[in-house]
Design a protein around this motif. Structure first.
Motif, mmCIF file in Angstrom:
data_model
loop_
_atom_site.group_PDB
_atom_site.id
_atom_site.type_symbol
_atom_site.label_atom_id
_atom_site.label_comp_id
_atom_site.label_asym_id
_atom_site.label_seq_id
_atom_site.Cartn_x
_atom_site.Cartn_y
_atom_site.Cartn_z
ATOM 1 N N MET A 293 0.849 -1.206 0.000
ATOM 2 C CA MET A 293 0.000 0.000 0.000
ATOM 3 C C MET A 293 0.876 1.244 0.000
ATOM 4 S SD MET A 293 -2.987 1.072 2.701
ATOM 5 C CE MET A 293 -3.902 2.587 2.487
ATOM 6 N N SER A 294 0.556 2.214 -0.865
ATOM 7 C CA SER A 294 1.373 3.414 -1.003
ATOM 8 C C SER A 294 0.976 4.473 0.021
ATOM 9 C CB SER A 294 1.230 3.997 -2.409
ATOM 10 O OG SER A 294 1.717 3.099 -3.375
ATOM 11 N N THR A 295 1.972 5.260 0.419
ATOM 12 C CA THR A 295 1.763 6.374 1.343
ATOM 13 C C THR A 295 2.111 7.671 0.628
ATOM 14 O OG1 THR A 295 2.329 5.015 3.264
ATOM 15 C CG2 THR A 295 2.448 7.408 3.535
ATOM 16 N N ARG A 296 1.228 8.637 0.723
ATOM 17 C CA ARG A 296 1.479 9.936 0.088
ATOM 18 C C ARG A 296 2.371 10.776 0.990
ATOM 19 N NH1 ARG A 296 -2.249 12.914 -3.948
ATOM 20 N NH2 ARG A 296 -1.301 14.987 -4.092
ATOM 21 N N ALA A 297 3.309 11.516 0.362
ATOM 22 C CA ALA A 297 4.242 12.339 1.134
ATOM 23 C C ALA A 297 4.633 13.560 0.313
ATOM 24 C CB ALA A 297 5.485 11.529 1.514
ATOM 25 N N THR A 298 5.198 14.550 1.001
ATOM 26 C CA THR A 298 5.682 15.777 0.372
ATOM 27 C C THR A 298 7.189 15.855 0.541
ATOM 28 O OG1 THR A 298 3.597 16.908 0.918
ATOM 29 C CG2 THR A 298 5.480 18.294 0.338
ATOM 30 N N VAL A 299 7.892 16.103 -0.542
ATOM 31 C CA VAL A 299 9.352 16.178 -0.501
ATOM 32 C C VAL A 299 9.771 17.490 0.159
ATOM 33 C CG1 VAL A 299 11.487 16.227 -1.865
ATOM 34 C CG2 VAL A 299 9.589 14.741 -2.548
ATOM 35 N N LEU A 300 10.652 17.384 1.161
ATOM 36 C CA LEU A 300 11.157 18.560 1.864
ATOM 37 C C LEU A 300 12.516 19.006 1.328
ATOM 38 C CD1 LEU A 300 10.324 17.631 5.579
ATOM 39 C CD2 LEU A 300 8.879 18.790 3.892
ATOM 40 N N GLU A 301 13.358 18.045 0.978
ATOM 41 C CA GLU A 301 14.709 18.378 0.525
ATOM 42 C C GLU A 301 15.228 17.230 -0.334
ATOM 43 O OE1 GLU A 301 18.924 20.113 2.401
ATOM 44 O OE2 GLU A 301 17.360 19.314 3.723
ATOM 45 N N ALA A 302 16.043 17.550 -1.336
ATOM 46 C CA ALA A 302 16.633 16.528 -2.198
ATOM 47 C C ALA A 302 18.027 16.956 -2.608
ATOM 48 C CB ALA A 302 15.762 16.292 -3.433
ATOM 49 N N TRP A 303 18.933 16.008 -2.624
ATOM 50 C CA TRP A 303 20.308 16.277 -3.041
ATOM 51 C C TRP A 303 20.903 14.970 -3.547
ATOM 52 C CZ3 TRP A 303 18.597 15.123 1.643
ATOM 53 C CH2 TRP A 303 19.302 14.214 2.429
ATOM 54 N N ALA A 304 21.829 15.090 -4.515
ATOM 55 C CA ALA A 304 22.439 13.905 -5.122
ATOM 56 C C ALA A 304 21.316 12.930 -5.499
ATOM 57 C CB ALA A 304 23.462 13.289 -4.183
ATOM 58 N N ASN A 305 21.376 11.693 -4.992
ATOM 59 C CA ASN A 305 20.300 10.729 -5.265
ATOM 60 C C ASN A 305 19.503 10.393 -4.010
ATOM 61 O OD1 ASN A 305 22.244 9.271 -3.919
ATOM 62 N ND2 ASN A 305 21.960 7.404 -5.124
ATOM 63 N N ALA B 226 16.779 12.000 -0.751
ATOM 64 C CA ALA B 226 15.776 13.020 -0.430
ATOM 65 C C ALA B 226 15.123 12.677 0.897
ATOM 66 C CB ALA B 226 14.724 13.090 -1.533
ATOM 67 N N VAL B 227 14.416 13.665 1.448
ATOM 68 C CA VAL B 227 13.618 13.483 2.663
ATOM 69 C C VAL B 227 12.215 13.997 2.374
ATOM 70 C CG1 VAL B 227 13.301 14.114 5.076
ATOM 71 C CG2 VAL B 227 15.599 13.686 4.208
ATOM 72 N N ALA B 228 11.234 13.223 2.787
ATOM 73 C CA ALA B 228 9.845 13.611 2.598
ATOM 74 C C ALA B 228 9.095 13.501 3.920
ATOM 75 C CB ALA B 228 9.180 12.727 1.547
ATOM 76 N N GLU B 229 7.986 14.217 4.006
ATOM 77 C CA GLU B 229 7.111 14.145 5.172
ATOM 78 C C GLU B 229 5.805 13.494 4.755
ATOM 79 O OE1 GLU B 229 4.605 17.303 7.749
ATOM 80 O OE2 GLU B 229 6.776 17.642 7.771
ATOM 81 N N THR B 230 5.438 12.413 5.442
ATOM 82 C CA THR B 230 4.207 11.709 5.096
ATOM 83 C C THR B 230 2.998 12.475 5.625
ATOM 84 O OG1 THR B 230 4.247 10.378 7.113
ATOM 85 C CG2 THR B 230 5.424 9.497 5.198
ATOM 86 N N VAL B 231 1.827 12.048 5.207
ATOM 87 C CA VAL B 231 0.608 12.753 5.608
ATOM 88 C C VAL B 231 0.391 12.699 7.114
ATOM 89 C CG1 VAL B 231 -0.581 12.522 3.401
ATOM 90 C CG2 VAL B 231 -0.701 10.656 5.057
ATOM 91 N N ASP B 232 0.998 11.718 7.799
ATOM 92 C CA ASP B 232 0.858 11.650 9.261
ATOM 93 C C ASP B 232 2.038 12.296 9.990
ATOM 94 O OD1 ASP B 232 2.786 9.801 8.674
ATOM 95 O OD2 ASP B 232 1.806 8.099 9.646
#
Length: 293
Positions: free
Chosen positions: A1-13, A15-21
């Protein structure tokens, strides 16, 4: 099951994202997928791996030293272009940012910071009133006296904004004034990324107070360059030219020397400010140099 998230920062290959929870997730992204950007909406699989990059509304970026477009962030509503009397920007820095925002389909807002200093009687400061008449927004702020901060914060509510500007114009002070708990957010992020909490080496998406919106903080720059594009694409960065260009005799008019140019006629009639036309010519020359490089 997939979780939706928003990317906060990305570099090289990575990244960090924040999930809906509200969970922070560090992940690598495979080469088969496009590089995610701060502001991107993504789907993570059950192993917290990038599964899908959801469609974007837009991307904002800059030109590299080869004139190629390099994206910085995605899904923006507006850009905050910070200028100040010290250090004073080059004459075309503001016009490049304004053009880039319009070309990317993003509303630009000019933030004149350090208003406790005398305003120089030179470009682009003596052009601000003319830009206001053209419909551009100008907000005046001073972090030393906490002046204009509330008005700026109101413009950010419910929106995703990117703040950009020259090194030394007080952008960091503005971000700290807009997000009092910034240290807590960057501290939590640094625990996940392993990067220093006080270094902004890549664009970073931050929560505004009370989850009233998002702000993308970007590293300070000494100069900002556009990417290689056609004159027709560049024209989208000068929306006040569009109506006048419909009257040009030639469809591929560059608005430089062609006879029957509607834009030059509008400049001569005072409908288009001369300073905007001169900025157009300089950016057009810059595009010619990029095409030769």
């Amino acid at each position: 099951m997939s979780t939706r998230a928003t990317v906060l920062e990305a570099w090289a290959n990575r990244a960090v994202a924040e999930t809906v929870d509200g969970r922070l997730v560090a992940f690598h992204f495979p080469r088969r997928l496009e590089r995610p950007l701060p502001g991107d909406e993504i789907l993570l699989n059950e192993r917290d791996e990038l599964d899908e990059l959801l469609p974007r509304r837009n991307r904002f970026g800059r030109g590299d030293n080869r004139g190629q477009f390099r994206p910085i962030a995605a899904n923006l509503d507006q850009t905050l272009i910070v200028i100040a009397a010290e250090p004073a920007p080059s004459p075309d820095l503001l016009h490049r940012y304004l053009a880039a925002s319009r070309i990317c389909g993003i509303e630009p807002i000019i933030v004149l910071n350090k208003t406790d200093l005398p305003t120089p009687s030179q470009a682009p400061f003596d052009e601000l009133e003319g830009l206001i008449e053209l419909g551009y927004s100008v907000i005046r702020t001073c972090c030393t006296h906490a002046s204009g901060i509330d008005g700026l914060a109101e413009r950010l509510e419910g929106r995703t904004s990117l703040i950009a500007g020259q090194s030394g114009v007080g952008k960091t002070s503005l971000v700290n004034a807009l997000i009092p708990e910034l240290d807590r957010q960057t501290g939590a992020l640094s625990q996940v990324t392993g990067k220093g909490r006080h270094t902004t080496t890549s664009a970073r998406l931050c929560h505004l107070p009370e989850d009233s919106g998002w702000l993308v903080d970007t590293p300070g720059v000494w100069e900002y360059g556009l990417w290689q594009m056609t004159p027709r694409e560049l024209l989208r960065g000068f929306p006040e030219f569009l109506e006048a260009s419909d009257g040009c005799r030639f469809r591929d008019c560059s608005h430089q020397h062609e006879p029957g140019c509607g834009v030059r006629a509008a400049v001569e009639a005072g409908v288009i400010p001369d300073f905007r036309y001169r900025a157009w010519l300089r950016l057009l020359d810059e595009q010619a140099r990029l095409s030769r490089s």
